[in-house]
Scaffold this active site. Structure first.
Site, PDB file in Angstrom:
ATOM      1  N   SER A 121       0.827  -1.207   0.000  1.00 38.21           N
ATOM      2  CA  SER A 121       0.000   0.000   0.000  1.00 38.21           C
ATOM      3  C   SER A 121       0.858   1.252   0.000  1.00 38.21           C
ATOM      4  O   SER A 121       1.939   1.275   0.583  1.00 38.21           O
ATOM      5  CB  SER A 121      -0.916   0.025   1.219  1.00 38.21           C
ATOM      6  OG  SER A 121      -1.653   1.236   1.207  1.00 38.21           O
ATOM      7  N   LYS A 175      -4.436  -6.823   3.270  1.00 37.87           N
ATOM      8  CA  LYS A 175      -4.469  -5.688   2.324  1.00 37.87           C
ATOM      9  C   LYS A 175      -5.903  -5.386   1.891  1.00 37.87           C
ATOM     10  O   LYS A 175      -6.295  -4.228   1.739  1.00 37.87           O
ATOM     11  CB  LYS A 175      -3.578  -5.971   1.108  1.00 37.87           C
ATOM     12  CG  LYS A 175      -3.628  -4.874   0.038  1.00 37.87           C
ATOM     13  CD  LYS A 175      -3.111  -3.563   0.588  1.00 37.87           C
ATOM     14  CE  LYS A 175      -3.162  -2.338  -0.277  1.00 37.87           C
ATOM     15  NZ  LYS A 175      -3.789  -2.220  -1.511  1.00 37.87           N
ATOM     16  N   HIS A 178      -7.488  -3.536   4.639  1.00 39.40           N
ATOM     17  CA  HIS A 178      -6.929  -2.173   4.586  1.00 39.40           C
ATOM     18  C   HIS A 178      -7.738  -1.339   3.591  1.00 39.40           C
ATOM     19  O   HIS A 178      -8.142  -0.203   3.863  1.00 39.40           O
ATOM     20  CB  HIS A 178      -5.455  -2.237   4.167  1.00 39.40           C
ATOM     21  CG  HIS A 178      -4.873  -0.923   3.730  1.00 39.40           C
ATOM     22  ND1 HIS A 178      -5.161  -0.358   2.500  1.00 39.40           N
ATOM     23  CD2 HIS A 178      -4.059  -0.052   4.354  1.00 39.40           C
ATOM     24  CE1 HIS A 178      -4.540   0.799   2.390  1.00 39.40           C
ATOM     25  NE2 HIS A 178      -3.857   1.010   3.500  1.00 39.40           N
ATOM     26  N   ASN A 179      -7.981  -1.899   2.422  1.00 40.53           N
ATOM     27  CA  ASN A 179      -8.713  -1.146   1.400  1.00 40.53           C
ATOM     28  C   ASN A 179     -10.162  -0.899   1.805  1.00 40.53           C
ATOM     29  O   ASN A 179     -10.721   0.151   1.507  1.00 40.53           O
ATOM     30  CB  ASN A 179      -8.655  -1.878   0.062  1.00 40.53           C
ATOM     31  CG  ASN A 179      -7.321  -1.677  -0.626  1.00 40.53           C
ATOM     32  OD1 ASN A 179      -6.319  -1.413   0.020  1.00 40.53           O
ATOM     33  ND2 ASN A 179      -7.295  -1.807  -1.935  1.00 40.53           N
ATOM     34  N   GLU A 182     -10.045   1.908   3.990  1.00 35.47           N
ATOM     35  CA  GLU A 182      -9.751   3.067   3.122  1.00 35.47           C
ATOM     36  C   GLU A 182     -11.053   3.604   2.497  1.00 35.47           C
ATOM     37  O   GLU A 182     -11.306   4.818   2.504  1.00 35.47           O
ATOM     38  CB  GLU A 182      -8.768   2.605   2.045  1.00 35.47           C
ATOM     39  CG  GLU A 182      -8.486   3.565   0.913  1.00 35.47           C
ATOM     40  CD  GLU A 182      -7.601   2.891  -0.165  1.00 35.47           C
ATOM     41  OE1 GLU A 182      -6.506   2.391   0.163  1.00 35.47           O
ATOM     42  OE2 GLU A 182      -8.014   2.851  -1.347  1.00 35.47           O
TER      43      GLU A 182
HETATM   44  C1  6PG Z   1      -3.207   1.391  -1.704  1.00 33.57           C
HETATM   45  C2  6PG Z   1      -4.481   1.560  -2.482  1.00 33.57           C
HETATM   46  C3  6PG Z   1      -4.336   0.929  -3.833  1.00 33.57           C
HETATM   47  C4  6PG Z   1      -5.374   1.348  -4.826  1.00 33.57           C
HETATM   48  C5  6PG Z   1      -6.760   0.946  -4.455  1.00 33.57           C
HETATM   49  C6  6PG Z   1      -7.791   1.795  -5.135  1.00 33.57           C
HETATM   50  O1  6PG Z   1      -3.301   0.830  -0.623  1.00 33.57           O
HETATM   51  O2  6PG Z   1      -2.157   1.819  -2.176  1.00 33.57           O
HETATM   52  O3  6PG Z   1      -5.526   0.959  -1.805  1.00 33.57           O
HETATM   53  O4  6PG Z   1      -4.269  -0.436  -3.648  1.00 33.57           O
HETATM   54  O5  6PG Z   1      -5.304   2.726  -5.050  1.00 33.57           O
HETATM   55  O6  6PG Z   1      -6.896  -0.381  -4.837  1.00 33.57           O
HETATM   56  O7  6PG Z   1      -8.947   1.097  -5.104  1.00 33.57           O
HETATM   57  P1  6PG Z   1     -10.250   1.510  -5.865  1.00 33.57           P
HETATM   58  O8  6PG Z   1      -9.885   1.706  -7.310  1.00 33.57           O
HETATM   59  O9  6PG Z   1     -11.158   0.360  -5.658  1.00 33.57           O
HETATM   60  O10 6PG Z   1     -10.697   2.787  -5.228  1.00 33.57           O
END
Ligand code: 6PG
Length: 462
Positions: A121, A175, A178-179, A182
């Site tokens: 990430s 991960k 984590h997303n 996010e």
């Molecule tokens: C990270 C982000 C990366 C990516 C996402 C965006 O941790 O660096 O999460 O993995 O930017 O996958 O996800 P979406 O396109 O679903 O918003």
């Protein structure tokens, strides 16, 4: 490195800058040329095809993939199985689904090849300057690459933001969650922005200053920081704030939805992450929203409370803090349940530690969360940690008030409200599920338990 998109290239340059020789390959030869250009003076090389790449590597080889998740990853792995030799290690650094990672590890083991599923990430900048790294798979394979990962990872107080997560797909599962967190944090900030802009009638530049101010206190975090930065940016065509000119339909590559689905399967409530996924879906249906908007009058904006704007902003800051804590709490509980179910052996304090730097959800709150799990590794919910429960208690009244502003105004606040209702439900000893049990027994003789004695009961003559 297979896959020299911006992420792959930047990660490889980071590797080389830390004194490791590195080679890369991409189907698109221009990306190989870019790597050489950007990596001038570093020990990097670009190969024209996969066999050429493999011939440049010391054996046993370590090959990392940073290619789009899904079919392309499988295709590259299949090509590598023909070219690799037993003992070689393949690392998937993409956002792969954890079940794919389990399948690939088992498949490659039949060929004598090692495999690690590694969550990375930090986006493009993080890859170059130090990401947060979440490796999963066999521990001895991780140990082979540990020095390299520790060197390239982000550092917080000299501690590298990488740790062995656990067996099989543990890294990709962490991960994924984590997303999911996010998604929740981004939606919470979008709702706060919407309230400030439409209800409090604040211009973008003023909202940016509020986010920048929040970033100096408890809400200090990467996402709050970049919210301030993007709101300050002017559109070079119109001179308007660029955010104003961006179409209001959010994209998603799927990891938020995967988090929701896995939580459903594991029986874990993560309503704020679900709300964030749902809001991205609703946002994507712009044409339907436009038609529906013509049919409804959603009412007027709420009146400002006594104390004016400053008081409203203080309450909103508190609500966002409560919603952030609830989002982390939901994600952490999902990780805990998944760890038991899939026997990953996750260490939640370590996860909070490596999320403090490099990754998208890094924040000051993660220091408190790390301490909570260090004090009690099997804490079933962050809401039982003395410090975090006090923090929730401190913001609760303001958070409830902000939620009424969403209820009473045309501004939807699905994530902030869902986080509040999650917190309230989780802290309610007696829920109305007794009525649900009675209804189930009425129509389906599903039976119920009683509050006053053990056993299973059914009422015949409802
Ligand atoms: C990270 C982000 C990366 C990516 C996402 C965006 O941790 O660096 O999460 O993995 O930017 O996958 O996800 P979406 O396109 O679903 O918003």
């Amino acid at each position: 490195m297979v896959g020299l998109g911006t992420m792959g290239r930047n990660l490889l340059l980071n590797v080389a800058e830390n004194g490791f020789g590195a080679a890369g390959y991409d189907l698109d030869v221009r990306k190989g040329a870019l790597l050489l250009e950007e990596g001038r003076g570093l020990d990097v090389s670009a190969a024209e095809n996969l066999p050429a790449l493999l011939s440049q590597l010391a054996t046993p080889r370590t090959i990392m993939l940073l290619v789009p998740a899904g079919g392309i990853t499988d295709t590259v792995i299949e090509e590598l199985t023909v070219l690799c030799e037993p003992g070689d290690l393949i690392i998937d650094g993409g956002n792969s689904h954890y079940l794919d990672t389990d399948r690939r590890e088992a498949y490659l083991a039949t060929k004598g090849l090692g495999f690690l599923g590694v969550g990375i990430s930090g986006g493009e900048k993080g890859a170059r300057t130090g990401p947060s790294i979440m490796p999963g798979g066999r521990r001895e394979l991780y140990q082979r690459v540990e020095p390299l990962f520790r060197a390239i990872a982000a550092k917080v107080h000299d501690e590298p933001c990488v740790a062995y997560m656990g067996t099989r797909s543990a890294g990709h599962f962490v991960k994924m969650v984590h997303n999911g967190i996010e998604y929740a944090m981004m939606q919470i900030l979008a709702e706060a922005f919407d309230l400030m802009n439409r209800a409090f009638r604040m211009p973008y530049e003023r909202i940016a200053r509020v986010f920048a101010d929040w970033n100096n206190r408890e809400l200090e975090s990467y996402l709050v920081e970049i919210s301030a930065a993007v709101l300050m940016k002017e559109d070079y065509i119109t001179g308007q704030p660029v955010v104003e000119m961006i179409l209001d339909t959010a994209g998603q590559k799927g990891t938020g939805g995967w988090t929701s689905r896995s939580a459903l399967d594991l029986g874990v409530a993560i309503p704020t992450i679900d709300a964030a996924v749902t809001m991205r879906q609703i946002s994507a249906q712009k044409h339907l929203r436009r038609m529906t908007a013509e049919r409804f009058d959603l009412g007027d904006m709420p009146r400002m409370r006594d104390g004016g704007l400053d008081e409203n902003l203080r309450e909103l800051e508190a609500a966002v803090r409560g919603a952030f804590i609830a989002s982390y709490a939901q994600g952490m509980t999902l990780l805990q349940v998944a760890s038991q179910e899939f026997e990953y052996g996750l260490n939640l304090a370590e996860i909070a530690r490596i999320w403090r730097g490099g990754c998208i959800i890094r924040s000051a709150l993660l220091t408190d969360i790390r301490e909570a799990f260090e004090a009690q590794p099997d804490l079933p919910t962050l809401m039982l940690d003395p410090d975090l429960s006090r923090q929730i208690g401190d913001v609760l009244e303001d958070w409830r008030y902000v939620t009424t502003q969403f209820v009473e105004s045309p501004v939807p606040g699905m994530a902030i409200a869902s986080a509040l209702f999650y917190t309230k439900a989780a802290a309610t000893e007696r829920l109305p599920a007794n009525l649900i049990q009675a209804q189930r027994d009425y129509f389906g003789a599903h039976t119920y338990q009683r509050t006053d004695k053990d056993g299973v009961f059914h009422t015949d003559d409802w």
